[in-house]
Design a protein around this motif. Structure first.
Motif, PDB file in Angstrom:
ATOM      1  N   UNK A   1       0.937  -1.113   0.022  1.00  0.00           N
ATOM      2  CA  UNK A   1       0.113  -0.102   0.067  1.00  0.00           C
ATOM      3  C   UNK A   1       1.036   1.078  -0.024  1.00  0.00           C
ATOM      4  N   UNK A   2       0.206   2.459  -0.266  1.00  0.00           N
ATOM      5  CA  UNK A   2       0.896   3.699   0.096  1.00  0.00           C
ATOM      6  C   UNK A   2       1.114   3.868   1.394  1.00  0.00           C
ATOM      7  N   UNK A   3       2.571   4.311   1.793  1.00  0.00           N
ATOM      8  CA  UNK A   3       2.991   4.311   3.181  1.00  0.00           C
ATOM      9  C   UNK A   3       3.535   5.674   3.461  1.00  0.00           C
ATOM     10  N   UNK A   4       4.055   5.954   4.863  1.00  0.00           N
ATOM     11  CA  UNK A   4       4.594   7.243   5.148  1.00  0.00           C
ATOM     12  C   UNK A   4       5.726   7.577   4.430  1.00  0.00           C
ATOM     13  N   UNK A   5       6.779   6.691   4.011  1.00  0.00           N
ATOM     14  CA  UNK A   5       7.694   7.015   3.175  1.00  0.00           C
ATOM     15  C   UNK A   5       7.220   7.561   1.927  1.00  0.00           C
ATOM     16  N   UNK A   6       6.380   6.977   1.259  1.00  0.00           N
ATOM     17  CA  UNK A   6       5.798   7.714  -0.251  1.00  0.00           C
ATOM     18  C   UNK A   6       5.521   9.102   0.179  1.00  0.00           C
ATOM     19  N   UNK A   7       4.864   9.441   1.421  1.00  0.00           N
ATOM     20  CA  UNK A   7       4.304  10.862   1.672  1.00  0.00           C
ATOM     21  C   UNK A   7       5.467  11.625   2.185  1.00  0.00           C
ATOM     22  N   UNK A   8       6.157  10.982   2.660  1.00  0.00           N
ATOM     23  CA  UNK A   8       7.503  12.128   3.122  1.00  0.00           C
ATOM     24  C   UNK A   8       8.400  12.469   2.079  1.00  0.00           C
TER      25      UNK A   8
ATOM     26  N   UNK B   1      15.033  11.049  -3.779  1.00  0.00           N
ATOM     27  CA  UNK B   1      15.540  10.914  -2.190  1.00  0.00           C
ATOM     28  C   UNK B   1      16.277   9.872  -1.773  1.00  0.00           C
ATOM     29  N   UNK B   2      17.532  10.246  -1.331  1.00  0.00           N
ATOM     30  CA  UNK B   2      18.462   9.098  -0.932  1.00  0.00           C
ATOM     31  C   UNK B   2      18.089   8.289   0.457  1.00  0.00           C
ATOM     32  N   UNK B   3      17.941   7.209   0.264  1.00  0.00           N
ATOM     33  CA  UNK B   3      17.519   6.348   1.610  1.00  0.00           C
ATOM     34  C   UNK B   3      19.070   6.048   2.312  1.00  0.00           C
ATOM     35  N   UNK B   4      19.088   5.959   3.724  1.00  0.00           N
ATOM     36  CA  UNK B   4      20.195   5.712   4.653  1.00  0.00           C
ATOM     37  C   UNK B   4      21.023   4.818   3.824  1.00  0.00           C
ATOM     38  N   UNK B   5      22.188   4.943   3.854  1.00  0.00           N
ATOM     39  CA  UNK B   5      23.267   4.057   3.173  1.00  0.00           C
ATOM     40  C   UNK B   5      23.434   4.122   1.859  1.00  0.00           C
ATOM     41  N   UNK B   6      22.831   5.152   1.097  1.00  0.00           N
ATOM     42  CA  UNK B   6      22.828   5.264  -0.350  1.00  0.00           C
ATOM     43  C   UNK B   6      24.218   5.581  -0.824  1.00  0.00           C
ATOM     44  N   UNK B   7      24.700   4.827  -1.863  1.00  0.00           N
ATOM     45  CA  UNK B   7      25.959   5.206  -2.455  1.00  0.00           C
ATOM     46  C   UNK B   7      26.014   5.258  -4.012  1.00  0.00           C
TER      47      UNK B   7
ATOM     48  N   UNK C   1      16.594  13.152   3.619  1.00  0.00           N
ATOM     49  CA  UNK C   1      15.306  12.162   4.022  1.00  0.00           C
ATOM     50  C   UNK C   1      15.608  11.089   4.775  1.00  0.00           C
ATOM     51  N   UNK C   2      15.775  10.755   5.892  1.00  0.00           N
ATOM     52  CA  UNK C   2      16.482   9.558   6.230  1.00  0.00           C
ATOM     53  C   UNK C   2      15.297   8.640   6.449  1.00  0.00           C
ATOM     54  N   UNK C   3      14.604   7.896   5.389  1.00  0.00           N
ATOM     55  CA  UNK C   3      13.581   7.132   5.562  1.00  0.00           C
ATOM     56  C   UNK C   3      13.701   5.918   4.774  1.00  0.00           C
ATOM     57  N   UNK C   4      13.695   4.692   5.225  1.00  0.00           N
ATOM     58  CA  UNK C   4      13.886   3.387   4.782  1.00  0.00           C
ATOM     59  C   UNK C   4      12.847   2.371   5.185  1.00  0.00           C
ATOM     60  N   UNK C   5      11.699   2.391   4.311  1.00  0.00           N
ATOM     61  CA  UNK C   5      10.505   1.657   4.462  1.00  0.00           C
ATOM     62  C   UNK C   5      10.318   0.516   3.430  1.00  0.00           C
ATOM     63  N   UNK C   6      10.201  -0.685   3.835  1.00  0.00           N
ATOM     64  CA  UNK C   6      10.062  -1.594   2.633  1.00  0.00           C
ATOM     65  C   UNK C   6       8.472  -2.243   2.713  1.00  0.00           C
ATOM     66  N   UNK C   7       7.986  -1.873   1.479  1.00  0.00           N
ATOM     67  CA  UNK C   7       6.589  -2.447   1.256  1.00  0.00           C
ATOM     68  C   UNK C   7       6.181  -3.869   1.622  1.00  0.00           C
ATOM     69  N   UNK C   8       7.456  -4.456   1.234  1.00  0.00           N
ATOM     70  CA  UNK C   8       7.201  -6.133   1.258  1.00  0.00           C
ATOM     71  C   UNK C   8       7.241  -6.280   2.905  1.00  0.00           C
ATOM     72  N   UNK C   9       8.129  -5.860   3.762  1.00  0.00           N
ATOM     73  CA  UNK C   9       8.035  -6.130   5.154  1.00  0.00           C
ATOM     74  C   UNK C   9       6.711  -5.501   5.692  1.00  0.00           C
ATOM     75  N   UNK C  10       6.240  -4.309   5.464  1.00  0.00           N
ATOM     76  CA  UNK C  10       5.019  -3.680   5.687  1.00  0.00           C
ATOM     77  C   UNK C  10       3.818  -4.591   5.573  1.00  0.00           C
ATOM     78  N   UNK C  11       3.813  -5.428   4.079  1.00  0.00           N
ATOM     79  CA  UNK C  11       2.502  -6.176   3.942  1.00  0.00           C
ATOM     80  C   UNK C  11       2.708  -7.427   4.768  1.00  0.00           C
ATOM     81  N   UNK C  12       3.903  -7.958   5.290  1.00  0.00           N
ATOM     82  CA  UNK C  12       4.120  -8.939   6.027  1.00  0.00           C
ATOM     83  C   UNK C  12       3.622  -8.751   7.498  1.00  0.00           C
ATOM     84  N   UNK C  13       3.918  -7.593   7.799  1.00  0.00           N
ATOM     85  CA  UNK C  13       3.518  -7.138   9.165  1.00  0.00           C
ATOM     86  C   UNK C  13       1.867  -6.797   9.241  1.00  0.00           C
ATOM     87  N   UNK C  14       1.171  -6.414   8.148  1.00  0.00           N
ATOM     88  CA  UNK C  14       0.005  -6.374   8.074  1.00  0.00           C
ATOM     89  C   UNK C  14      -0.904  -7.706   8.019  1.00  0.00           C
TER      90      UNK C  14
END
Length: 247
Positions: free
Chosen positions: A36-43, A163-169, A205-218
């Motif tokens: 789903x759409x999540x707070x990472x997309x919105x941020x 927007x670079x995620x944490x650890x981006x290189x 933007x220090x946001x790193x959200x995985x939709x796959x992990x979010x779906x598993x949580x839900x």
């Protein structure tokens, strides 16, 4: 601020070339499966709404994505996007009230695969030659941009803002992509003031959200009234009502 729907065109009047004093319209396009759409997309959307002083922030759920299979039905993903967009519009009303949040059905309504280059070509035609049009993505997409269909043509129609995620290189990208980064990188002002062709990489933007992990949580949250972390409450209530993402 209100949320508008675009089906399938963006709203507003195209910039007129050669007209003295014409303001450059600034449009940002944030697409994705939103499953789903999540707070990472919105941020990410809020970040570039402010950084680029966007007149329009277009949230665009993907239709038939060539690189993804088995997504949730488009109607559900669109409904969740509209719910999330309302909250984003309320947030931006406090910090950047000139940005109109638009939910576009352009890709969902298109028959066949949804190629980003086709979407941007159509949006450029609608917006006119002078508007600043930017594709907003995460850095995980940026480093694999050269796997996209007709990826070099993207720059004929839009800027690419990541927007670079944490650890981006940048070393995670291919040599040819790194060369493109070097040749096309622009400042935020450069993106705002030109129609297309540049790359902006923002690392604030220090946001790193995985939709796959979010779906598993839900899948295991079931009917909890409180939404899982990183999921807007209206979206979670819709998921509960529609019995989505069940284990």
């Amino acid at each position: 601020m209100t949320v508008s729907s675009s089906a399938p065109h963006t709203s507003g009047t195209p910039d007129t070339p050669g007209k003295p004093g014409t303001a450059i319209r600034r449009i940002g396009v944030l697409g994705g499966t939103f499953d789903p759409i999540h707070t990472g997309h919105l941020a990410l959307g809020a970040l570039f709404a402010r950084t680029l002083a966007l007149d329009e922030l277009v949230l665009m759920p993907a239709g038939q994505q060539p690189q993804k299979q088995g997504s949730t039905a488009a109607g559900h993903r669109l409904a969740m996007t509209r719910l999330a967009a309302q909250g984003l519009a309320e947030e931006l009303a406090l910090t950047h009230p000139s940005t109109q949040v638009i939910v576009s059905t352009r890709e969902i309504e298109r028959a066949g695969p949804s190629y980003t280059v086709d979407t941007l070509r159509d949006m450029r035609r609608d917006a006119g030659p002078l508007a600043s049009l930017s594709l907003l993505i995460g850095s995980d997409q940026l480093v694999r941009l050269d796997t996209w269909h007709a990826w070099r043509e993207l720059f004929d129609y839009a800027h690419i803002c990541a927007a670079a995620r944490p650890g981006f290189s940048r070393d995670g990208a291919s040599a040819q992509l790194r060369q493109v980064f070097a040749e096309r990188e622009k400042s935020a002002l450069g993106v705002q003031s030109t129609p297309c062709g540049g790359i902006l990489i923002d690392d604030s933007l220090a946001v790193d959200i995985s939709a796959t992990e979010l779906r598993a949580t839900m899948a295991h949250a079931r009917d909890a009234a409180t939404p899982p972390a990183n999921l807007p409450d209206p979206v979670w209530q819709y998921i509960r009502t529609q019995h989505l993402y069940r284990a």
